[in-house]
Design a protein around this motif. Structure first.
Motif: not given
Lengths: 114, 111
Positions: B30-31, B33, B45, B95-99, B101
């Motif tokens: 979804t993104r 970063q 960031s 939980s699509n908020a977690k990243l 890495f």
């Protein structure tokens, strides 16, 4: 804007002791995240809160680790009976909302378990 | 779960040269970063874009979501650009908020 604040910056504990790490998110941010960084594993997600409610703790070790967010201005990560393998940099991040919002990271707490 | 691969693992440039850092991921994102980290330092960031191209200063982030890849272009590198560049992916579902890495690209810029 002071950014995300984490205390302490460094902590040394003996094996079996308890460690409590503190995070103050950016004012107005509703989501708080905890990550752990090691040389071997890299950066790993632990848990996250939105509006103080726990949303996802899928990265938390099943034993000895717990996290809370008693109010909107701070969150804690507690490690009971610390072990040498818990040594890592623990990073807290916050975002305005969740989902697509940019996460801003604090300086981290470097935990060393002897 | 989501897997994130970054390449190259390390890169040495002469000051003024351009850098191209790659990020490949295994599942729908979804993104994407990008972060920068100095040794012993905190994560800064740089850019966040779920798709397409985004610029800031000497940095250009391009994400091709359908092909599950992204890149970070650094133009006219400077010695102060030295450090580790991390790609992080937000996944769809759950939980699509977690990243998640990648392991990072360590950049060294020499005079």
């Amino acid at each position: 804007n002071a950014g995300v604040i984490q205390t302490p910056r460094h902590k040394v504990t003996g094996k079996g002791q308890e460690a409590t790490l503190w995070c103050e998110p950016i004012s107005g941010h509703s989501a708080v995240f905890w990550y752990r960084q090691t040389i071997v594993q890299g950066l790993e997600f632990l848990t996250y809160f939105r509006n103080q409610a726990p949303i996802d703790d899928s990265g938390m070790p099943k034993e000895r680790f717990s996290a809370q967010m008693p109010n909107q201005s701070h969150s804690t990560l507690k490690i009971q009976s610390t072990q040498p393998q818990d040594s890592a940099v623990y990073l807290c991040a916050s975002s305005f909302g969740s989902g697509q919002d940019t996460q801003y990271f604090g300086p981290g707490t470097r935990l060393l378990v002897l | 779960g989501q897997q994130v691969q970054q390449s190259p693992a390390s890169l040495v440039l002469q000051e003024g040269e351009n850098a191209e850092l790659q990020c490949n991921f295994s599942s729908t994102a979804t993104r994407l970063q990008w972060f920068y980290q100095r040794p012993g330092g905190s994560l800064v960031s740089l850019l966040s874009n779920p798709s397409g191209t985004k610029h800031t200063g000497r940095l250009t982030s391009t994400t091709v979501t359908k092909e599950r890849r992204g890149s970070l272009h650094i133009s006219s590198s400077q010695i102060t650009d030295s450090g580790t560049y991390l790609c992080a992916i937000g996944s769809s579902g759950g939980s699509n908020a977690k990243l998640t890495f990648g392991k990072g690209t360590k950049l060294s810029v020499k005079s």
